[in-house]
Design an enzyme around this catalytic site. Sequence first.
Site, short mmCIF file in Angstrom:
data_model
loop_
_atom_site.label_atom_id
_atom_site.label_comp_id
_atom_site.label_asym_id
_atom_site.label_seq_id
_atom_site.Cartn_x
_atom_site.Cartn_y
_atom_site.Cartn_z
N ASP A 1 29.50 4.45 -0.75
CA ASP A 1 29.60 5.75 -0.08
C ASP A 1 29.14 6.85 -1.02
O ASP A 1 29.61 6.91 -2.17
CB ASP A 1 31.06 6.02 0.30
CG ASP A 1 31.67 4.92 1.13
OD1 ASP A 1 31.22 4.72 2.27
OD2 ASP A 1 32.60 4.24 0.64
N GLU B 1 25.88 4.46 2.43
CA GLU B 1 26.49 5.24 3.50
C GLU B 1 26.58 6.69 3.08
O GLU B 1 27.22 7.02 2.07
CB GLU B 1 27.90 4.71 3.84
CG GLU B 1 28.49 5.53 4.98
CD GLU B 1 29.95 5.23 5.30
OE1 GLU B 1 30.45 4.16 4.93
OE2 GLU B 1 30.56 6.12 5.92
O1 G3P Z 1 29.73 1.21 6.12
C1 G3P Z 1 30.80 0.44 6.55
C2 G3P Z 1 32.11 1.10 6.23
O2 G3P Z 1 32.13 1.41 4.87
C3 G3P Z 1 32.36 2.33 7.03
O3 G3P Z 1 33.63 2.86 6.87
O4 G3P Z 1 35.34 4.32 5.92
O5 G3P Z 1 34.83 2.17 4.82
O6 G3P Z 1 33.21 4.04 4.68
P1 G3P Z 1 34.28 3.37 5.51
MG MG Z 2 31.54 3.08 3.66
#
Ligand code: G3P
Ligand code: MG
Length: 247
Positions: free
Chosen positions: A40, A113
């Site tokens: 992320d 992401e």
């Molecule tokens: O990209 C998949 C997943 O990471 C999405 O949700 O909240 O874990 O970033 P989160």
């Molecule tokens: Mg994620």
Amino acid sequence: MLSTLPRLIGHRGAKESAPENTLASIREAARQGARWVELDVMLTRDRVPVLIHDDTLDRTTSGRGPVADLDFSDLRALDAGSWFGPGFAGERVPALEEALALILDLGLGLNLEIKPYPGQEVPTAEVAIATLKRLWPEARPLLLSSFEVPCLEVAQALAPEIPRGYLLWDPPADWAEIADRVAAATLNVDQERQTAETVAAYRGTGRPVLSYTVNSVERARELLGWGVSALFTDAPGRLADGLGPRL
Ligand code: G3P
Ligand code: MG
């Protein structure tokens, strides 16, 4: 690029065994045999792209308060490993740049992401894409993704050649139109909400379906059996062992 989509993607690195979104977590995912990692990216106050999941520092660092209130140099002083375990003391919040260097060095594919601090959707996408364009070789496997449609729109405008995944949790009624509009290459959907029917509907748009976050071998088998192409997992080694070799 997406022809290389693996069955398992290390979620935030290997979140079950190392502090998420750190260099240690990326190394651990590779050690467990993951071929891709999902990470992320968010901006600091001075617009340095860093790997962190939450809007606030509290859960995964020794700091407190919003990520967007700190410059990179201040963020670097924080410990991003001790909360997970004493063996990880001294881990830092990585800059995207150093994470990309490590990922390339380890030979991993990447799902980045775009996880903007609220209100920072456009600059976060712009900066992340500029960094990728500078550092990520075109031939290496890469998927950008976001829950935030403005991020996907920026990605489409600035880097149409990089495949985009549309992340869904509680899908809006017009999710299919949005996926078409941003020319999403994949649909990345929450695993808990899925049934054979929902997966069939997503696949019916002609896109591979990826699902997060799957840490049970039994559930992984079920989702793959419904035609899900790839699973985000906190435990890539454990799931790979449980699933066995791809036939
Ligand atoms: O990209 C998949 C997943 O990471 C999405 O949700 O909240 O874990 O970033 P989160
Ligand atoms: Mg994620």
